[in-house]
Design an enzyme around this catalytic site. Sequence first.
Site, PDB file in Angstrom:
ATOM      1  CE1 TYR A 119      43.335  39.171  40.083  1.00 46.66           C
ATOM      2  CE2 TYR A 119      44.989  38.289  38.591  1.00 46.66           C
ATOM      3  CZ  TYR A 119      44.322  39.367  39.127  1.00 46.66           C
ATOM      4  OH  TYR A 119      44.625  40.634  38.695  1.00 46.66           O
ATOM      5  CG  HIS A 120      46.440  34.432  36.867  1.00 48.17           C
ATOM      6  ND1 HIS A 120      46.811  34.059  38.142  1.00 48.17           N
ATOM      7  CD2 HIS A 120      47.174  35.521  36.562  1.00 48.17           C
ATOM      8  CE1 HIS A 120      47.744  34.876  38.573  1.00 48.17           C
ATOM      9  NE2 HIS A 120      47.979  35.775  37.649  1.00 48.17           N
TER      10      HIS A 120
ATOM     11  CG  HIS B 235      50.218  37.965  31.912  1.00 53.72           C
ATOM     12  ND1 HIS B 235      51.209  38.468  32.716  1.00 53.72           N
ATOM     13  CD2 HIS B 235      49.181  37.671  32.744  1.00 53.72           C
ATOM     14  CE1 HIS B 235      50.789  38.495  33.975  1.00 53.72           C
ATOM     15  NE2 HIS B 235      49.573  38.015  34.015  1.00 53.72           N
TER      16      HIS B 235
ATOM     17  CE  LYS C 191      53.322  36.123  25.841  1.00 53.45           C
ATOM     18  NZ  LYS C 191      53.005  37.436  26.488  1.00 53.45           N
TER      19      LYS C 191
ATOM     20  CG  ASP D  63      54.467  38.236  29.428  1.00 55.49           C
ATOM     21  OD1 ASP D  63      53.794  37.962  30.446  1.00 55.49           O
ATOM     22  OD2 ASP D  63      54.010  38.851  28.449  1.00 55.49           O
TER      23      ASP D  63
ATOM     24  CE1 TYR E 269      52.460  38.893  43.602  1.00 58.89           C
ATOM     25  CE2 TYR E 269      51.932  40.282  41.714  1.00 58.89           C
ATOM     26  CZ  TYR E 269      52.493  39.130  42.236  1.00 58.89           C
ATOM     27  OH  TYR E 269      53.090  38.222  41.383  1.00 58.89           O
TER      28      TYR E 269
END
Length: 682
Positions: free
Chosen positions: A176-177, A556, A550, A554, A22
């Site tokens: 995945y996340h 996350h 935040k 981003d 990646y």
Amino acid sequence: MTERQTPQAKQERDRPWLMRTYAGHSTAEASNELYRRNLAKGQTGLSVAFDLPTQTGYDPDHILARGEVGRVGVPVSHLGDMRRLFQDIPLDQMNTSMTINATAMWLLALYQVVAEEQGVDITRLQGTTQNDIVKEYLSRGTHVFPPVPSLRLTTDMICYTVNNIPKWNPINICSYHLQEAGATPVQEIAYAMSTAIAVLDAVFASGQIAEEQKGDVVARISFFVNAGVRFVEEMCKMRAFGRIWDRITRERYGIENPKHRRFRYGVQVNSLGLTEAQPENNIQRIVLEMLAVTLSKDARARAVQLPAWNEALGLPRPWDQQWSLRMQQVLAYESDLLEYADIFEGSHVIEAKVAQLVEDSFAEIDRIQEMGGAMAAVESGYLKSQLVSSHAERRARIESGDEKIVGVNIFESTEPNPLTADLDAAIMTVDPAVEAGVTAALKDWRDTRYQPPFNHPRPCKALERLKEAAKGTGNLMEATLECARAGVTTGEWAGALREVFGEFRAPTGVSSAPVAVTAEEGTAMAMVRRKVELTAKDMGVGKLRFLVGKPGLDGHSNGAEQIAVRARDAGFEVVYQGIRLTPEEIVTAAVAEDVHAVGLSILSGSHAQLVPDVLERLRVAGATDIPVIAGGIIPNSDAEDLRAAGVAAVFTPKDFDITGIIGRIVDEIRKANKLDPLEVPV
């Protein structure tokens, strides 16, 4: 020669999985050089990382793109960037994975046009666009549009590719996340499968797919999963995934061909599970996680990409990525793994674990279907609150020591690490000048795109056609391709659709998350709650108020959510408005809510620009008594710079004790308000 000495017939080896890294950073030119170097080292596919402005539909000169350009991936603002990204890489010979979701249709259109310019027959193109918007609402945060139009974009792309680019995987349902956001194996399976059901239902209801094509659609649905360090459980999870997918596609959609029903998945092993403390331990974690998705032939990944050992520290260097590629190559070419049938077949232990996962996952899938399906469960906040709750429980287990992480909460003593002796040299940094260069190049593109040598048509007509198509019900891919050929930019394409579809702010899951850490007398949480109460009393306020922000793009948000939940449980009144805020919006909220501290969470590397911006705006607003705390993947030298600029405290992934962090925040509030330290041990 006796019978016992007769040599056995040579076992034919299976073909190795696709090996990817990646990758993408800085500029299209720099990323192109990296890709060609990796391919020369034996990598067998490309996995493109796009930067956050590209993922969220902004051009590099947009206010929200400040500090984010080229940080976590490559900026692709228009067709010219895509040309440079794949220069001298023949796309008819490449299998390209593009991790892109909200703007997936746009990036695929750019890719197709570049392939056409190379003279490639687009029916030969092979690869994958991630294109799973549900997990963006739940965990990654790069969504743009509301659920209904987002699902339409996904549906239109699937229908277009099945009819025009038949070897392309138009979506990979991404669990995945979800795991990184706290999902248990059952939640990971159930939420991914519920997303797949929502997508297939929408595709088949669209009227764009003939009955005889349904099997072709199902065969092009792929999945992208996470593999954690509990590798027996993870391997069982993959076997369960396959069984559930086979049953759903056979019973719900009537797919008879077993090849169409095959569970096709790629994997990136767990990146956020890698540790900043004793980062050399990440190598064995990555190997164990790789084994989880390769050992079992009947549930083996079709493509594998591994993180680098130093991803918890910052951006990996080319050598670090090479190390991860070599792990795959040693397993595939030196070991005898690929010479055997499934080595777990007949195991009672494995079979029992898989059967339990299947049963529990179907129960959760049924629960979600009763709510109206995955989209309804997103909009109600159910899925997000479940993930925040599961993540909080896991964090509590780590803090208590019930869940052990070597080098973090057990076996913490260590010899000096030669790999990180010079921390600043152990990672790659993006030149701050990149953003200015990319922005200048974008301006030049806008000024010259309809001039020689490319002579693109004026983009305004293409954008108007896109908006008209979005207001109707037709497939949006043709209008998007017209925009790509007209030299439209990423921000212009997404902006046109924003005008029609609007934007969406996903539920945060913070307010509804249950208490994860109890506050019985004598516990660390009880002591922190006492500090919060005493400080509020000393300041003459009913409750301490804490803003968790935040800034930038981003998405996350897992760490920010866990801090917000723990601060709430410790007695703070928490202000958390979710992701994607400008420094100006954060400071405006801090002043309006009269907060006593501001916490900023950034994992994308944009802290060096965004945090000082918040500090300066607080100064201008006359709110210098509000301490600012920063958290994220922040290298040591950057942390020193932030403290010098006025940040009260900096926390990184090695600081796993969230209750202790909340206690530190109370200390900083007292210090900022010139109150004596409290003699309350924590």
